[in-house]
Design a protein around this motif. Structure first.
Motif, short mmCIF file in Angstrom:
data_model
loop_
_atom_site.label_atom_id
_atom_site.label_comp_id
_atom_site.label_asym_id
_atom_site.label_seq_id
_atom_site.Cartn_x
_atom_site.Cartn_y
_atom_site.Cartn_z
N ALA A 30 0.83 -1.20 0.00
CA ALA A 30 0.00 0.00 0.00
C ALA A 30 0.87 1.25 0.00
N VAL A 31 0.51 2.20 -0.85
CA VAL A 31 1.13 3.53 -0.86
C VAL A 31 0.07 4.50 -0.35
N MET A 32 0.27 5.03 0.85
CA MET A 32 -0.72 5.86 1.52
C MET A 32 -0.29 7.32 1.46
N PHE A 33 -1.15 8.17 0.89
CA PHE A 33 -0.81 9.59 0.78
C PHE A 33 -2.06 10.45 1.00
N GLU A 34 -2.76 10.15 2.08
CA GLU A 34 -3.96 10.91 2.42
C GLU A 34 -3.63 12.40 2.61
N ALA A 35 -4.55 13.26 2.17
CA ALA A 35 -4.37 14.70 2.39
C ALA A 35 -4.15 14.93 3.88
N GLY A 36 -3.05 15.59 4.21
CA GLY A 36 -2.52 15.56 5.56
C GLY A 36 -3.31 16.32 6.60
N GLU A 37 -3.31 15.76 7.81
CA GLU A 37 -3.87 16.45 8.95
C GLU A 37 -2.98 17.64 9.32
N LEU B 270 4.71 21.38 5.45
CA LEU B 270 4.83 20.89 4.08
C LEU B 270 6.01 19.94 3.90
N ARG B 271 7.16 20.31 4.44
CA ARG B 271 8.39 19.56 4.16
C ARG B 271 8.34 18.12 4.68
N PRO B 272 7.89 17.88 5.92
CA PRO B 272 7.91 16.50 6.42
C PRO B 272 6.73 15.64 5.96
N ALA B 273 5.83 16.20 5.16
CA ALA B 273 4.66 15.45 4.72
C ALA B 273 5.07 14.46 3.64
N LEU B 274 5.17 13.19 4.00
CA LEU B 274 5.66 12.16 3.09
C LEU B 274 4.66 11.01 3.00
N PRO B 275 4.56 10.38 1.82
CA PRO B 275 3.73 9.17 1.71
C PRO B 275 4.27 8.06 2.60
N ARG B 276 3.40 7.12 2.94
CA ARG B 276 3.79 5.97 3.74
C ARG B 276 3.67 4.70 2.89
N LEU B 277 4.66 3.85 2.99
CA LEU B 277 4.65 2.56 2.32
C LEU B 277 4.38 1.50 3.37
N LEU B 278 3.21 0.83 3.28
CA LEU B 278 2.78 -0.09 4.31
C LEU B 278 2.39 -1.44 3.72
N PRO B 279 2.52 -2.51 4.51
CA PRO B 279 2.00 -3.80 4.04
C PRO B 279 0.49 -3.73 3.90
N ALA B 280 -0.03 -4.44 2.93
CA ALA B 280 -1.48 -4.52 2.79
C ALA B 280 -2.07 -5.38 3.90
N VAL B 281 -3.34 -5.18 4.16
CA VAL B 281 -4.08 -6.06 5.06
C VAL B 281 -4.60 -7.23 4.22
N THR B 282 -4.10 -8.42 4.47
CA THR B 282 -4.40 -9.57 3.61
C THR B 282 -5.20 -10.62 4.37
N ASP C 225 -6.27 -18.65 -2.74
CA ASP C 225 -6.40 -17.23 -3.07
C ASP C 225 -6.27 -16.36 -1.82
N ARG C 226 -5.82 -15.15 -2.03
CA ARG C 226 -5.73 -14.14 -0.99
C ARG C 226 -6.41 -12.86 -1.47
N VAL C 227 -6.93 -12.10 -0.52
CA VAL C 227 -7.57 -10.82 -0.84
C VAL C 227 -6.94 -9.76 0.06
N SER C 228 -6.37 -8.71 -0.56
CA SER C 228 -5.65 -7.68 0.17
C SER C 228 -6.37 -6.35 0.08
N PHE C 229 -6.23 -5.55 1.15
CA PHE C 229 -6.91 -4.27 1.25
C PHE C 229 -5.94 -3.21 1.74
N LEU C 230 -6.32 -1.95 1.55
CA LEU C 230 -5.55 -0.85 2.11
C LEU C 230 -5.66 -0.88 3.63
N PRO C 231 -4.60 -0.53 4.35
CA PRO C 231 -4.68 -0.41 5.80
C PRO C 231 -5.26 0.94 6.21
N ASP C 232 -5.31 1.19 7.49
CA ASP C 232 -5.70 2.50 8.05
C ASP C 232 -7.01 2.99 7.46
#
Length: 444
Positions: A108-115, A250-262, A269-276
């Motif tokens: 998962a590549v997570m880049f939600e509009a930041g808090e 702005l500067r420290p706002a970085l995407p997160r690379l996370l394992p999928a929820v599988t 077969d496996r089914v994977s989803f976004l975390p968080d």
């Protein structure tokens, strides 16, 4: 060789069809179509389904030009920032789930509009930290890409500069909030005519957004976080009512690379989803798998937009994008041309459900199904329902889509006998209740 060339071409022209003739002539002469140009890849390409027609068309062209599913998703994401700015944009963010047969386990590549660190000074509609550009760049650099990032930005840049027609989805979103939206003079100048929402088919030109995309292409996406674009954003955001924003956020706002929820599917077969922010879809799938009816999430959740791409190698990408509200803050950042996303967790703005899932098989190292969902509180079930139908009950694409209850909308890619494998059984489909487009998987 030169004496045999006319005979070979003549023989080709006498074969069953012009496609064979073209293949033989390309083999003898060499194709005149270069990598990066649509038509470079012929035959099976993969498939794409998106909530915006131009985004889908762009993704398919990238696949035809030799790009991977990641390349196609990046290009389509930037195009949606131009053509569906009510739900996706440079001021917002999203999340993407990626399956690469060479790696196996989805990521998962997570880049939600930041808090925000707190309520920003001078804000009547607090704006989120923009994450879209950095997120799509992270998707491109982390995963197996085939085309240069700068090339993938170009279609969105051209559409902003020379105009993109208003789609049915964009028109509906304009009509839904045109009163408060057109109170902003920047938004009114771009998307209205005589105070009314632009009709379907009317071309929208956004020179400021085009210039921002040009800067991202030539200076890099970091420019929006610690360069000239960042300084301009710092000056302009208070003018849009989004409050003060600066390098400290702005500067420290970085995407997160996370394992999928599988989760385990049927058989191997496996089914994977976004975390968080995507966990609600995994929970809904688990409930359906155990024969229970998932509880809907509480409250009114923000609008989002979905995108699914898979390529001929079996790489698949499923993404969801959001401005944390329909039209975000409802205000365009002056001089930059994009709508600021609403800051989550402030006031009544809740974080969105970013729903995406991928079905795959670890033993075969193969892709089977991908779904992206939208529809606010219905987004999670828009992913879980179709995935349960397809992965657990072998439903076809139309039957699987029908399992996305309103208000959810689903974008879907399905290879019933896996990919790599039986490519002739692959299909892409878009929810018939929406205004999206799914494009075919073969280029001849």
């Amino acid at each position: 060789m030169t004496t045999r060339l006319p005979a070979l071409l003549l023989a080709a022209l006498t074969l069953a069809g012009c496609e064979t003739a073209r293949s033989v002539s390309d083999a003898v002469l060499g194709s005149s179509i270069q990598a990066g140009q649509p038509g470079f890849v012929r035959g099976f390409l993969g498939g794409v389904a998106a909530e915006d027609p131009l985004a889908a068309a762009t993704a398919r062209e990238v696949l035809a030009a030799g790009g991977t599913a990641v390349d196609a998703a990046v290009a389509a994401g930037f195009v949606m920032s131009v053509t569906l700015p009510s739900r996706a944009g440079l001021g917002g963010g999203g999340a993407c789930l990626v399956f690469d047969p060479r790696r196996g386990e989805p990521e998962a590549v997570m880049f939600e509009a930041g808090e925000r660190s707190g309520p920003p000074a001078g804000a009547d509609r607090p704006a989120a930290v923009p994450m879209m550009a950095r997120g799509l760049f992270a998707l491109h650099t982390r995963q197996r890409a085939g085309r240069p990032f700068e090339e993938l930005l170009a279609p969105a840049e051209q559409l902003a500069r020379f105009g993109a027609p208003v789609s049915r989805a964009l028109h509906a979103d304009l009509v839904a909030v045109q009163g408060p939206l057109f109170a902003d003079p920047q938004a009114r100048a771009i998307w209205s005519r005589n105070g009314a929402a632009l009709p379907v088919g009317e071309r929208v030109v956004n020179p400021a957004l085009a210039a921002t995309l040009t800067a991202l292409r030539t200076q890099g996406v970091g420019d929006l976080h610690q360069g000239q674009l960042a300084r301009r954003l710092e000056e302009a955001m208070p003018l849009a009512g989004g409050g003060a924003i600066g390098a400290a956020e702005l500067r420290p706002a970085l995407p997160r690379l996370l394992p999928a929820v599988t989760l385990a599917g049927r058989g191997q077969d496996r089914v994977s989803f976004l975390p968080d922010s995507g966990l609600a879809a995994a929970q809904a799938f688990g409930a359906l798998q155990s024969g229970q009816q998932p509880a809907p999430p509480g409250g009114m959740l923000p609008a989002s937009a979905g995108l699914v791409v898979f390529d001929r190698t079996g790489m698949a990408v499923s993404c969801a994008f959001s401005l944390n509200n329909l039209w975000g803050t409802g205000r365009v950042v002056p001089g930059l041309g994009f709508v600021a996303a609403a800051a989550p967790g402030l006031g009544r703005v809740q974080p969105p459900v970013l729903a995406a899932g991928i079905g795959w098989n670890p033993n075969l190292r193969a892709f089977r199904m991908a779904v992206a969902g939208s529809g606010q509180e219905g987004a999670a079930m828009a992913v879980a329902g179709p995935l349960a139908a397809g992965m657990l009950r072998d439903a076809d694409a139309a039957t699987a889509l029908a399992q996305a209850p309103a208000p959810g909308r689903a974008q879907l890619g399905l290879c019933a006998r896996y990919l790599p494998g039986w490519e002739q059984l692959c299909t892409a489909a878009t929810d018939p209740r929406g205004a999206g487009v799914a494009l075919g998987a073969t280029d001849r």
